[in-house]
Write an enzyme that holds these catalytic residues in place. Structure first.
Site, mmCIF file in Angstrom:
data_model
loop_
_atom_site.group_PDB
_atom_site.id
_atom_site.type_symbol
_atom_site.label_atom_id
_atom_site.label_comp_id
_atom_site.label_asym_id
_atom_site.label_seq_id
_atom_site.Cartn_x
_atom_site.Cartn_y
_atom_site.Cartn_z
ATOM 1 C CB CYS A 23 -7.011 5.390 -4.614
ATOM 2 S SG CYS A 23 -6.695 4.231 -3.279
ATOM 3 C CG HIS A 67 8.699 -2.842 -12.842
ATOM 4 N ND1 HIS A 67 8.485 -4.186 -12.607
ATOM 5 C CD2 HIS A 67 9.374 -2.365 -11.765
ATOM 6 C CE1 HIS A 67 9.025 -4.511 -11.445
ATOM 7 N NE2 HIS A 67 9.552 -3.430 -10.905
ATOM 8 C CD GLU A 114 -5.593 -2.173 -6.143
ATOM 9 O OE1 GLU A 114 -5.817 -1.608 -7.213
ATOM 10 O OE2 GLU A 114 -5.821 -1.647 -5.045
#
Length: 132
Positions: A23, A67, A114
């Site tokens: 991650c 985005h 998530e």
């Protein structure tokens, strides 16, 4: 007790520093966020908060993140953009923007997913956000 919730989705990228795993690499998620408000009184037209208004607030916050690479945005330049900290960001921003709720009404929780199976809830009062 009256309660309303709104859910929305957005996509964003991040890298979580100092996690000691994959991650730490740049990656993205299709997030889902649910914001819940609760109160004992309704306004003069019988609403705790208009769903349309709550959606507008959440969408405005999401618009800053959607985005985007969150590490490049405030407050995530100095705070790890973990699910917990992104959920706290939503909690703080919704609370800040909805100051004119009926007496006693408040954001009771925010849940940020998530993935379909991984979520981070923020309880009433929020959380302490850690530095990177």
């Amino acid at each position: 007790m009256f309660q309303v919730s709104v859910e929305e989705t957005f996509s964003a990228g991040h890298a979580c520093a100092d996690t000691g795993g994959k991650c730490e690499n740049v990656h993205g998620h299709n997030y889902r966020v649910r914001v819940t408000l609760e109160g004992t009184q309704l306004d003069t037209i019988g609403l705790l908060v208009d769903f349309t208004r709550l959606k507008q607030v959440i969408r405005e916050i999401m618009g800053r993140l959607d985005h985007q690479f969150m590490n490049d945005l405030e407050p995530f330049k100095t705070v790890n953009p973990s699910a917990e900290n992104v959920a706290k960001y939503f909690y703080d921003e919704v609370t800040r923007q909805l100051k004119d709720l009926p007496p006693g009404a408040r954001v009771t929780d925010v849940i940020l997913w998530e993935t379909d199976t991984s979520r981070a809830p923020v309880p009433p009062g929020g959380l302490v956000v850690g530095k990177r």
